[in-house]
Design a protein around this motif. Structure first.
Motif, PDB file in Angstrom:
ATOM      1  N   LEU A  19     -77.982 -23.927 -58.951  1.00  0.00           N
ATOM      2  CA  LEU A  19     -79.059 -23.030 -59.381  1.00  0.00           C
ATOM      3  C   LEU A  19     -80.423 -23.671 -59.145  1.00  0.00           C
ATOM      4  CD1 LEU A  19     -77.585 -21.664 -62.744  1.00  0.00           C
ATOM      5  CD2 LEU A  19     -77.711 -20.467 -60.539  1.00  0.00           C
ATOM      6  N   GLN A  20     -80.513 -24.968 -59.386  1.00  0.00           N
ATOM      7  CA  GLN A  20     -81.782 -25.656 -59.142  1.00  0.00           C
ATOM      8  C   GLN A  20     -82.092 -25.686 -57.650  1.00  0.00           C
ATOM      9  OE1 GLN A  20     -84.050 -26.810 -61.564  1.00  0.00           O
ATOM     10  NE2 GLN A  20     -85.276 -26.779 -59.671  1.00  0.00           N
ATOM     11  N   GLU A  21     -81.056 -25.900 -56.817  1.00  0.00           N
ATOM     12  CA  GLU A  21     -81.269 -25.859 -55.374  1.00  0.00           C
ATOM     13  C   GLU A  21     -81.750 -24.477 -54.937  1.00  0.00           C
ATOM     14  OE1 GLU A  21     -78.657 -28.044 -52.553  1.00  0.00           O
ATOM     15  OE2 GLU A  21     -77.308 -28.222 -54.282  1.00  0.00           O
ATOM     16  N   ILE A  41     -82.517 -11.769 -56.701  1.00  0.00           N
ATOM     17  CA  ILE A  41     -81.408 -12.715 -56.578  1.00  0.00           C
ATOM     18  C   ILE A  41     -80.128 -11.962 -56.919  1.00  0.00           C
ATOM     19  CG2 ILE A  41     -80.421 -14.885 -57.412  1.00  0.00           C
ATOM     20  CD1 ILE A  41     -83.413 -15.469 -58.403  1.00  0.00           C
ATOM     21  N   ALA A  42     -79.128 -12.034 -56.037  1.00  0.00           N
ATOM     22  CA  ALA A  42     -77.911 -11.261 -56.254  1.00  0.00           C
ATOM     23  C   ALA A  42     -76.686 -12.070 -55.876  1.00  0.00           C
ATOM     24  CB  ALA A  42     -77.951  -9.969 -55.433  1.00  0.00           C
ATOM     25  N   GLY A  43     -75.605 -11.840 -56.629  1.00  0.00           N
ATOM     26  CA  GLY A  43     -74.345 -12.458 -56.259  1.00  0.00           C
ATOM     27  C   GLY A  43     -73.458 -12.761 -57.448  1.00  0.00           C
ATOM     28  N   ASP A  44     -72.323 -13.352 -57.141  1.00  0.00           N
ATOM     29  CA  ASP A  44     -71.390 -13.842 -58.152  1.00  0.00           C
ATOM     30  C   ASP A  44     -71.834 -15.248 -58.515  1.00  0.00           C
ATOM     31  OD1 ASP A  44     -69.305 -14.822 -59.652  1.00  0.00           O
ATOM     32  OD2 ASP A  44     -67.739 -14.411 -58.171  1.00  0.00           O
ATOM     33  N   LEU A  45     -72.473 -15.379 -59.669  1.00  0.00           N
ATOM     34  CA  LEU A  45     -73.039 -16.670 -60.079  1.00  0.00           C
ATOM     35  C   LEU A  45     -72.058 -17.491 -60.897  1.00  0.00           C
ATOM     36  CD1 LEU A  45     -76.708 -15.625 -60.917  1.00  0.00           C
ATOM     37  CD2 LEU A  45     -75.711 -16.396 -58.749  1.00  0.00           C
ATOM     38  N   SER A  58     -78.238 -19.012 -70.521  1.00  0.00           N
ATOM     39  CA  SER A  58     -79.665 -19.232 -70.780  1.00  0.00           C
ATOM     40  C   SER A  58     -80.254 -20.190 -69.745  1.00  0.00           C
ATOM     41  CB  SER A  58     -79.875 -19.778 -72.196  1.00  0.00           C
ATOM     42  OG  SER A  58     -79.169 -21.000 -72.378  1.00  0.00           O
ATOM     43  N   GLN A  59     -79.442 -21.186 -69.332  1.00  0.00           N
ATOM     44  CA  GLN A  59     -79.920 -22.124 -68.307  1.00  0.00           C
ATOM     45  C   GLN A  59     -80.088 -21.403 -66.974  1.00  0.00           C
ATOM     46  OE1 GLN A  59     -77.676 -25.772 -67.951  1.00  0.00           O
ATOM     47  NE2 GLN A  59     -78.497 -26.210 -65.902  1.00  0.00           N
ATOM     48  N   LEU A  60     -79.186 -20.455 -66.684  1.00  0.00           N
ATOM     49  CA  LEU A  60     -79.285 -19.657 -65.468  1.00  0.00           C
ATOM     50  C   LEU A  60     -80.637 -18.961 -65.390  1.00  0.00           C
ATOM     51  CD1 LEU A  60     -78.287 -17.783 -63.094  1.00  0.00           C
ATOM     52  CD2 LEU A  60     -77.229 -16.369 -64.861  1.00  0.00           C
ATOM     53  N   LEU A  61     -81.006 -18.230 -66.439  1.00  0.00           N
ATOM     54  CA  LEU A  61     -82.264 -17.483 -66.428  1.00  0.00           C
ATOM     55  C   LEU A  61     -83.469 -18.411 -66.456  1.00  0.00           C
ATOM     56  CD1 LEU A  61     -81.364 -14.558 -68.877  1.00  0.00           C
ATOM     57  CD2 LEU A  61     -81.226 -14.592 -66.382  1.00  0.00           C
ATOM     58  N   GLN A  62     -83.331 -19.512 -67.189  1.00  0.00           N
ATOM     59  CA  GLN A  62     -84.453 -20.453 -67.291  1.00  0.00           C
ATOM     60  C   GLN A  62     -84.687 -21.168 -65.963  1.00  0.00           C
ATOM     61  OE1 GLN A  62     -84.007 -23.275 -70.452  1.00  0.00           O
ATOM     62  NE2 GLN A  62     -85.922 -24.325 -70.028  1.00  0.00           N
ATOM     63  N   THR A  63     -83.616 -21.626 -65.336  1.00  0.00           N
ATOM     64  CA  THR A  63     -83.759 -22.360 -64.081  1.00  0.00           C
ATOM     65  C   THR A  63     -84.354 -21.475 -62.991  1.00  0.00           C
ATOM     66  OG1 THR A  63     -81.859 -23.767 -64.603  1.00  0.00           O
ATOM     67  CG2 THR A  63     -82.513 -23.637 -62.283  1.00  0.00           C
ATOM     68  N   LEU A  64     -83.845 -20.263 -62.889  1.00  0.00           N
ATOM     69  CA  LEU A  64     -84.339 -19.355 -61.850  1.00  0.00           C
ATOM     70  C   LEU A  64     -85.627 -18.646 -62.255  1.00  0.00           C
ATOM     71  CD1 LEU A  64     -80.974 -17.699 -60.724  1.00  0.00           C
ATOM     72  CD2 LEU A  64     -82.197 -19.595 -59.653  1.00  0.00           C
ATOM     73  N   ASP A  65     -86.002 -18.765 -63.518  1.00  0.00           N
ATOM     74  CA  ASP A  65     -87.171 -18.058 -64.054  1.00  0.00           C
ATOM     75  C   ASP A  65     -87.086 -16.585 -63.662  1.00  0.00           C
ATOM     76  OD1 ASP A  65     -89.499 -17.523 -65.369  1.00  0.00           O
ATOM     77  OD2 ASP A  65     -90.824 -18.436 -63.864  1.00  0.00           O
ATOM     78  N   ALA A  66     -85.981 -15.960 -64.106  1.00  0.00           N
ATOM     79  CA  ALA A  66     -85.682 -14.588 -63.687  1.00  0.00           C
ATOM     80  C   ALA A  66     -85.206 -13.762 -64.871  1.00  0.00           C
ATOM     81  CB  ALA A  66     -84.621 -14.607 -62.586  1.00  0.00           C
ATOM     82  N   LEU A  82     -69.808 -11.989 -64.535  1.00  0.00           N
ATOM     83  CA  LEU A  82     -70.089 -13.098 -63.636  1.00  0.00           C
ATOM     84  C   LEU A  82     -71.064 -12.701 -62.533  1.00  0.00           C
ATOM     85  CD1 LEU A  82     -66.412 -14.369 -63.109  1.00  0.00           C
ATOM     86  CD2 LEU A  82     -68.146 -15.409 -64.576  1.00  0.00           C
ATOM     87  N   ASP A  83     -71.301 -11.398 -62.384  1.00  0.00           N
ATOM     88  CA  ASP A  83     -72.048 -10.874 -61.247  1.00  0.00           C
ATOM     89  C   ASP A  83     -73.429 -10.392 -61.697  1.00  0.00           C
ATOM     90  OD1 ASP A  83     -69.659 -10.686 -59.161  1.00  0.00           O
ATOM     91  OD2 ASP A  83     -68.935  -9.974 -61.101  1.00  0.00           O
ATOM     92  N   TYR A  84     -74.459 -10.778 -60.943  1.00  0.00           N
ATOM     93  CA  TYR A  84     -75.836 -10.546 -61.381  1.00  0.00           C
ATOM     94  C   TYR A  84     -76.700 -10.030 -60.235  1.00  0.00           C
ATOM     95  CZ  TYR A  84     -74.544 -13.607 -65.297  1.00  0.00           C
ATOM     96  OH  TYR A  84     -73.932 -14.175 -66.377  1.00  0.00           O
ATOM     97  N   ILE A  85     -77.708  -9.232 -60.622  1.00  0.00           N
ATOM     98  CA  ILE A  85     -78.851  -8.926 -59.757  1.00  0.00           C
ATOM     99  C   ILE A  85     -80.087  -9.141 -60.623  1.00  0.00           C
ATOM    100  CG2 ILE A  85     -80.012  -7.229 -58.315  1.00  0.00           C
ATOM    101  CD1 ILE A  85     -77.318  -5.838 -57.960  1.00  0.00           C
ATOM    102  N   LEU A  86     -80.879 -10.131 -60.276  1.00  0.00           N
ATOM    103  CA  LEU A  86     -82.023 -10.559 -61.088  1.00  0.00           C
ATOM    104  C   LEU A  86     -83.318 -10.360 -60.309  1.00  0.00           C
ATOM    105  CD1 LEU A  86     -80.526 -14.011 -62.180  1.00  0.00           C
ATOM    106  CD2 LEU A  86     -80.288 -11.838 -63.387  1.00  0.00           C
TER     107      LEU A  86
END
Length: 497
Positions: A343-345, A363-367, A377-385, A416-420
């Motif tokens: 996610l950081q990459e 941002i879209a995909g199976d995360l 929470s780390q997902l949203l925070q890292t991507l700022d999304a 598991l699947d997101y569109i942000l």
């Protein structure tokens, strides 16, 4: 199947009559109803011809809750007919099973005819179906072909009814009828298609391994029909080149712009590619692939490459920036440190692209991070999304749902699947998302008795849709480059020169 006729022997009638009335049925017909809609279904069965006593048949009048699962999850019959007892010789009996959705009734009629001549026993069975407002009506038939039709509710939603009779190989018959709401007509609004400031995206893990053993051959033939309404389609686990090619070919007229699969290795005998592909209705004017360095690739469990596609898409003069990815699987609900590093990459890659702040970044995909588990929470925070609001969160809160989908273990139920959308870039004025549990709309039959897809979901994941509406800055987009393709001028599409 009809009884064989021979000259009757009166000496056998008394014996046969005794056998038929005393035999505890080993042959019966059971009716099941699958509800792949957001509506409650009222189900009731009545005996309309022949006056068969209720000790020989059962009506399980009930209200079926929305989204009651795939074929293997629907285990409670709505009606049960004994095929051996109480039936007069050559006498006909008919039963109407009414399934009401809203105020629209579908009527499935089951017809039993008692056997007339020795040596046969029991009965023959045939069925027919009638749609709302006589929109469809079949004739009585005893074959195993699928019957289907589509009708429209008063709120504009389209519903497909599909049913089929099965011989279970034990003398029993199972009649399975499903009502399916997940049709292309219901996914998007036609008015949004040529609105440059409106975008519909679908992300879908299609579960297509290189060595298919999960019905992928049939699923790959049907999945494209579901994908056509969307502006952009993001696929994951498209590891099988043949199946991905089939999907791309079937969408060539609607989605001619594509990335190909992510990080395809030179030798696929021992290594999977990234399995991520993007298909677009609108020109892809820039694309770039990056492989994650924090990846346990090459192991038996994590054999595929992990990375991200970046695509810049021009929809009628408006630019959208999309990052499509599939990160490493987390065991159970535990958060995998490799996923966090990926996610950081991804975030670093977004920043490196230096996308103007007045343009949307999606941002879209199976995360592979459960929405209600550690790491979200780390997902949203890292991507700022942020995530768009989920519309059907009561009946369909999860995109990976073992309660409904036989392909999924119940313990792995979650999203598991997101569109942000990125907080650092142009914000939507309106956005929402939907989980779409795409179910077969047809039956790929390989024999007369055993269908492949009726009442089956098309993947172990459900698809995730997101709709976005943007108001462009009054000064216009800062990106003035002219991509290949077309732009909207007045009421017509004009090519760039």
């Amino acid at each position: 199947m009809q009884c064989k006729q021979k000259t009757p022997n009166p000496a056998f009638f008394l014996i046969l009559s005794s056998l038929l009335t005393s035999f505890n049925a080993a042959s019966e017909t059971l009716v099941y109803v699958g509800n792949n809609t957001d509506y409650h279904l009222q189900v009731n069965t009545v005996n309309t011809l022949g006056g068969l006593g209720t000790q020989h048949w059962k009506n399980y009048s009930q209200t079926l809750s929305p989204r009651n699962g795939d074929f293997d999850k629907v285990n409670n019959p709505v009606a049960n007919f004994n095929r051996n007892t109480g039936l007069g010789y050559g006498k006909a009996y008919e039963f109407d099973t009414s399934i009401t959705i809203g105020n629209k009734p579908i009527v499935l009629t089951t017809r039993l005819v008692g056997c007339s001549w020795w040596p046969c026993s029991g009965s023959s069975i045939s069925t027919r179906i009638k749609g709302p407002d006589n929109s469809y009506q079949s004739s009585f038939t005893d074959n195993y072909n699928t019957k289907k039709f589509t009708f429209r509710l008063e709120n504009g939603k389209y519903i497909q009814a599909q049913y089929r009779q099965y011989n279970r190989g034990t003398g029993d018959d199972r009649i399975y009828l499903t009502l399916n709401q997940d049709l292309p007509e219901n996914y998007t609004k036609s008015s949004d298609l040529y609105n440059s400031n409106s975008l519909d995206i679908l992300t879908y893990n299609i579960w297509m391994p290189r060595h298919a053993a999960n019905g992928a051959t049939d699923r790959a033939k049907e999945i494209p029909t579901h994908l056509k309404p969307f502006d952009i389609v993001v696929l994951q686990e498209a590891f099988n080149d043949e199946f991905l090619g089939n999907i791309e070919n079937n969408l060539a007229s609607t989605h001619p712009y594509k990335t190909g699969v992510l990080n395809k290795p030179h030798n696929q005998d021992f290594q999977d590619d990234g399995g991520v592909a993007v298909l677009s209705r609108w020109p892809i004017v820039e694309k770039e692939a990056v492989k994650y360095t924090n990846c346990p690739c090459g192991s038996f469990i994590h054999s595929e490459f992990k990375g991200v596609w970046y695509v810049k898409i021009n929809k009628l003069g408006t630019f959208y920036h999309l990052f499509a990815t599939h990160t490493t699987w987390n065991d159970g609900n535990n958060f995998n440190s490799s996923t966090g590093k990926q996610l950081q990459e991804l975030k670093d890659f977004i920043q490196q692209k230096q996308i103007p702040s007045d343009q949307p970044v999606l941002i879209a995909g199976d995360l592979n991070i459960f929405e209600d588990g550690p790491g979200h929470s780390q997902l949203l925070q890292t991507l700022d999304a942020r995530q768009p609001y989920l519309l059907n969160n009561y009946w369909l809160p999860h995109s990976h749902d073992g309660r409904l989908n036989t392909h999924v273990d119940v313990s792995e139920t979650g999203t598991l699947d997101y569109i942000l959308y990125s907080n650092d870039h142009l914000q939507p004025t309106r956005s929402y998302s939907n989980v779409i549990p795409m179910m077969s709309m047809q039956t790929n039959v390989r024999s007369s008795k055993y269908p492949i897809l009726i009442g089956r979901y098309l993947s172990d994941h459900f698809a995730k849709q997101a709709h976005f509406e943007f108001t462009p800055p009054s000064s216009g987009h800062s990106d003035t480059s002219q991509p290949y393709g077309y732009y909207w001028e007045g009421n017509r599409l004009t090519p760039y020169y």
